[in-house]
Scaffold this motif. Structure first.
Motif, PDB file in Angstrom:
ATOM      1  N   VAL A 169      34.510  34.667  57.570  1.00 46.08           N
ATOM      2  CA  VAL A 169      33.361  33.857  57.149  1.00 46.08           C
ATOM      3  C   VAL A 169      32.241  34.767  56.643  1.00 46.08           C
ATOM      4  CG1 VAL A 169      31.515  32.367  58.021  1.00 46.08           C
ATOM      5  CG2 VAL A 169      33.898  31.844  58.564  1.00 46.08           C
ATOM      6  N   VAL A 170      31.987  35.842  57.349  1.00 48.63           N
ATOM      7  CA  VAL A 170      30.950  36.793  56.917  1.00 48.63           C
ATOM      8  C   VAL A 170      31.321  37.388  55.568  1.00 48.63           C
ATOM      9  CG1 VAL A 170      29.847  39.003  57.453  1.00 48.63           C
ATOM     10  CG2 VAL A 170      30.184  37.309  59.266  1.00 48.63           C
ATOM     11  N   LEU A 171      32.587  37.787  55.412  1.00 48.35           N
ATOM     12  CA  LEU A 171      33.025  38.366  54.140  1.00 48.35           C
ATOM     13  C   LEU A 171      32.967  37.354  53.011  1.00 48.35           C
ATOM     14  CD1 LEU A 171      36.052  40.559  55.296  1.00 48.35           C
ATOM     15  CD2 LEU A 171      33.832  41.357  54.466  1.00 48.35           C
ATOM     16  N   ALA A 172      33.270  36.089  53.296  1.00 48.44           N
ATOM     17  CA  ALA A 172      33.188  35.055  52.270  1.00 48.44           C
ATOM     18  C   ALA A 172      31.745  34.872  51.805  1.00 48.44           C
ATOM     19  CB  ALA A 172      33.740  33.736  52.796  1.00 48.44           C
ATOM     20  N   ILE A 173      30.795  34.956  52.732  1.00 50.20           N
ATOM     21  CA  ILE A 173      29.380  34.861  52.357  1.00 50.20           C
ATOM     22  C   ILE A 173      28.988  36.060  51.489  1.00 50.20           C
ATOM     23  CG2 ILE A 173      27.012  34.924  53.250  1.00 50.20           C
ATOM     24  CD1 ILE A 173      28.105  33.337  55.697  1.00 50.20           C
ATOM     25  N   VAL A 174      29.425  37.237  51.903  1.00 49.96           N
ATOM     26  CA  VAL A 174      29.133  38.447  51.116  1.00 49.96           C
ATOM     27  C   VAL A 174      29.755  38.324  49.725  1.00 49.96           C
ATOM     28  CG1 VAL A 174      29.541  40.930  50.945  1.00 49.96           C
ATOM     29  CG2 VAL A 174      28.872  39.933  53.128  1.00 49.96           C
ATOM     30  N   GLY A 175      31.002  37.847  49.647  1.00 49.02           N
ATOM     31  CA  GLY A 175      31.661  37.659  48.347  1.00 49.02           C
ATOM     32  C   GLY A 175      30.945  36.656  47.486  1.00 49.02           C
ATOM     33  N   GLY A 176      30.476  35.566  48.081  1.00 47.30           N
ATOM     34  CA  GLY A 176      29.744  34.551  47.324  1.00 47.30           C
ATOM     35  C   GLY A 176      28.420  35.063  46.789  1.00 47.30           C
ATOM     36  N   VAL A 177      27.687  35.766  47.632  1.00 47.43           N
ATOM     37  CA  VAL A 177      26.404  36.347  47.193  1.00 47.43           C
ATOM     38  C   VAL A 177      26.646  37.384  46.105  1.00 47.43           C
ATOM     39  CG1 VAL A 177      24.433  37.748  47.928  1.00 47.43           C
ATOM     40  CG2 VAL A 177      25.226  35.860  49.369  1.00 47.43           C
ATOM     41  N   LEU A 180      27.250  35.657  42.869  1.00 44.44           N
ATOM     42  CA  LEU A 180      25.999  35.137  42.289  1.00 44.44           C
ATOM     43  C   LEU A 180      25.184  36.232  41.601  1.00 44.44           C
ATOM     44  CD1 LEU A 180      24.770  32.652  45.039  1.00 44.44           C
ATOM     45  CD2 LEU A 180      25.500  32.080  42.716  1.00 44.44           C
ATOM     46  N   THR A 181      25.284  37.433  42.110  1.00 39.54           N
ATOM     47  CA  THR A 181      24.491  38.543  41.554  1.00 39.54           C
ATOM     48  C   THR A 181      25.308  39.426  40.613  1.00 39.54           C
ATOM     49  OG1 THR A 181      25.005  39.926  43.464  1.00 39.54           O
ATOM     50  CG2 THR A 181      22.991  38.600  43.577  1.00 39.54           C
ATOM     51  N   GLU A 182      26.450  38.897  40.145  1.00 41.19           N
ATOM     52  CA  GLU A 182      27.334  39.616  39.214  1.00 41.19           C
ATOM     53  C   GLU A 182      27.897  40.899  39.821  1.00 41.19           C
ATOM     54  OE1 GLU A 182      25.853  40.044  35.181  1.00 41.19           O
ATOM     55  OE2 GLU A 182      24.425  38.433  35.574  1.00 41.19           O
ATOM     56  N   GLY A 183      28.080  40.903  41.127  1.00 39.06           N
ATOM     57  CA  GLY A 183      28.648  42.071  41.786  1.00 39.06           C
ATOM     58  C   GLY A 183      30.154  42.140  41.590  1.00 39.06           C
ATOM     59  N   ASN A 184      30.741  43.212  42.065  1.00 39.29           N
ATOM     60  CA  ASN A 184      32.176  43.414  41.930  1.00 39.29           C
ATOM     61  C   ASN A 184      32.779  43.618  43.320  1.00 39.29           C
ATOM     62  OD1 ASN A 184      34.437  43.497  40.391  1.00 39.29           O
ATOM     63  ND2 ASN A 184      34.161  45.579  39.659  1.00 39.29           N
ATOM     64  N   PHE A 185      32.574  42.651  44.202  1.00 41.14           N
ATOM     65  CA  PHE A 185      32.995  42.742  45.593  1.00 41.14           C
ATOM     66  C   PHE A 185      34.512  42.654  45.712  1.00 41.14           C
ATOM     67  CE2 PHE A 185      33.946  40.615  49.682  1.00 41.14           C
ATOM     68  CZ  PHE A 185      33.451  41.579  50.539  1.00 41.14           C
ATOM     69  N   ARG A 186      35.087  43.517  46.549  1.00 43.66           N
ATOM     70  CA  ARG A 186      36.520  43.488  46.848  1.00 43.66           C
ATOM     71  C   ARG A 186      36.687  43.355  48.354  1.00 43.66           C
ATOM     72  NH1 ARG A 186      40.531  44.104  42.977  1.00 43.66           N
ATOM     73  NH2 ARG A 186      41.652  45.573  44.261  1.00 43.66           N
ATOM     74  N   TYR A 187      37.491  42.384  48.760  1.00 43.14           N
ATOM     75  CA  TYR A 187      37.735  42.167  50.178  1.00 43.14           C
ATOM     76  C   TYR A 187      38.580  43.304  50.755  1.00 43.14           C
ATOM     77  CZ  TYR A 187      36.133  37.337  49.776  1.00 43.14           C
ATOM     78  OH  TYR A 187      35.372  36.214  49.575  1.00 43.14           O
ATOM     79  N   PRO A 188      38.240  43.776  51.947  1.00 46.60           N
ATOM     80  CA  PRO A 188      39.064  44.817  52.576  1.00 46.60           C
ATOM     81  C   PRO A 188      40.337  44.208  53.171  1.00 46.60           C
ATOM     82  CG  PRO A 188      37.240  44.234  54.010  1.00 46.60           C
ATOM     83  CD  PRO A 188      37.039  43.459  52.731  1.00 46.60           C
ATOM     84  N   MET A 189      41.349  45.044  53.350  1.00 43.82           N
ATOM     85  CA  MET A 189      42.614  44.660  53.991  1.00 43.82           C
ATOM     86  C   MET A 189      43.178  43.358  53.443  1.00 43.82           C
ATOM     87  SD  MET A 189      42.027  45.883  57.911  1.00 43.82           S
ATOM     88  CE  MET A 189      40.473  45.049  58.148  1.00 43.82           C
ATOM     89  N   THR A 190      43.247  43.256  52.123  1.00 39.08           N
ATOM     90  CA  THR A 190      43.736  42.042  51.477  1.00 39.08           C
ATOM     91  C   THR A 190      45.019  42.351  50.715  1.00 39.08           C
ATOM     92  OG1 THR A 190      41.505  41.167  51.236  1.00 39.08           O
ATOM     93  CG2 THR A 190      43.164  40.282  49.757  1.00 39.08           C
ATOM     94  N   LEU A 191      46.031  41.515  50.917  1.00 41.64           N
ATOM     95  CA  LEU A 191      47.246  41.626  50.120  1.00 41.64           C
ATOM     96  C   LEU A 191      46.989  40.911  48.800  1.00 41.64           C
ATOM     97  CD1 LEU A 191      49.885  40.707  52.843  1.00 41.64           C
ATOM     98  CD2 LEU A 191      49.305  42.985  52.009  1.00 41.64           C
ATOM     99  N   ARG A 192      47.061  41.612  47.713  1.00 46.10           N
ATOM    100  CA  ARG A 192      46.791  41.010  46.404  1.00 46.10           C
ATOM    101  C   ARG A 192      48.114  40.546  45.804  1.00 46.10           C
ATOM    102  NH1 ARG A 192      42.849  44.273  47.802  1.00 46.10           N
ATOM    103  NH2 ARG A 192      40.744  43.489  47.477  1.00 46.10           N
ATOM    104  N   LEU A 193      48.571  39.389  46.277  1.00 47.41           N
ATOM    105  CA  LEU A 193      49.855  38.855  45.868  1.00 47.41           C
ATOM    106  C   LEU A 193      49.784  38.141  44.528  1.00 47.41           C
ATOM    107  CD1 LEU A 193      50.841  37.350  49.340  1.00 47.41           C
ATOM    108  CD2 LEU A 193      51.584  39.520  48.368  1.00 47.41           C
ATOM    109  N   VAL A 194      48.660  37.522  44.248  1.00 49.17           N
ATOM    110  CA  VAL A 194      48.487  36.788  42.986  1.00 49.17           C
ATOM    111  C   VAL A 194      47.780  37.699  42.009  1.00 49.17           C
ATOM    112  CG1 VAL A 194      47.536  34.726  41.895  1.00 49.17           C
ATOM    113  CG2 VAL A 194      48.296  34.643  44.275  1.00 49.17           C
ATOM    114  N   LYS A 195      48.371  37.892  40.856  1.00 52.82           N
ATOM    115  CA  LYS A 195      47.772  38.753  39.833  1.00 52.82           C
ATOM    116  C   LYS A 195      47.179  37.878  38.778  1.00 52.82           C
ATOM    117  CE  LYS A 195      49.394  42.557  41.718  1.00 52.82           C
ATOM    118  NZ  LYS A 195      48.618  43.320  42.569  1.00 52.82           N
TER     119      LYS A 195
END
Length: 195
Positions: A169-177, A180-195
């Motif tokens: 939930v905290v990471l989702a808030i960080v990703g959303g913010v 909104l600010t045109e950031g390039n946030f990447r979630y840690p420990m994420t399997l990127r299965l969908v390209k």
């Protein structure tokens, strides 16, 4: 002075017996990498040319590599490869940023995967920004749901699942913010299965 080799000027091909510098080797390595990225040869050929370039002692060792890349007619001077065309993406509009933020923050409603997937299939077709953000949110949420299903099979996993969701939930808030600010946030420990 007679008998002393001179350094070639711009546009001149250096004599084959002239010793190479580290910079000369690095320039050829860049050309090899660029040719490999263009698909001009396979991994084995790439490794072979890379090794030959890195162990070259004279320009006579480097010139055959350049000839293999560019042909026998012209051996370009040893310099950086031509710069790849840089595509500048336009700045996302406010509705794109808002949509991307919703893709991240919908996790707060307890509905993972659905919103980023819908966002990817609709807005992702017209906006590279929405596509990039929706893919990141979707991959994170798929990883989260997968971990929530698999971890309870272990004793410690039962304890970890609530902690993982709080962090999610905290990471989702960080990703959303960040969206909104045109950031390039990447979630840690994420399997990127969908390209």
């Amino acid at each position: 002075m007679a008998g002393v080799p001179t350094t070639p000027g711009p546009g001149q091909v250096p004599p084959a017996q002239l010793r190479v510098t580290t910079q000369d080797r690095e320039h050829v390595v860049e050309h090899v990498k660029a040719a490999y990225a263009e698909g001009r040869f396979d991994k084995f050929e790439f490794d072979d040319r890379l090794e030959r370039a890195m162990t070259a002692r004279t320009h006579g060792d480097l010139m055959p590599i350049m000839t293999e890349i560019y042909g026998t007619q012209v051996v370009p001077k040893l310099g950086p490869p031509p710069a790849a065309e840089v595509r500048h993406e336009r700045a996302p509009e406010s509705n794109e940023r808002l949509g991307a933020a919703i893709g991240h923050m919908v996790l707060l409603l307890g509905v993972p995967i659905v919103a980023p997937l819908i966002l990817l299939l609709t807005g992702g077709k017209t906006s590279p920004y929405i596509r990039r953000q929706a893919l990141e949110a979707l991959n994170f949420q798929i990883t989260l749901v997968g971990a929530s299903i698999l971890l309870p099979f272990t004793i410690i996993g039962v304890v970890l699942v609530p902690i993982i969701w709080v962090v999610a939930v905290v990471l989702a808030i960080v990703g959303g913010v960040s969206a909104l600010t045109e950031g390039n946030f990447r979630y840690p420990m994420t399997l990127r299965l969908v390209k």
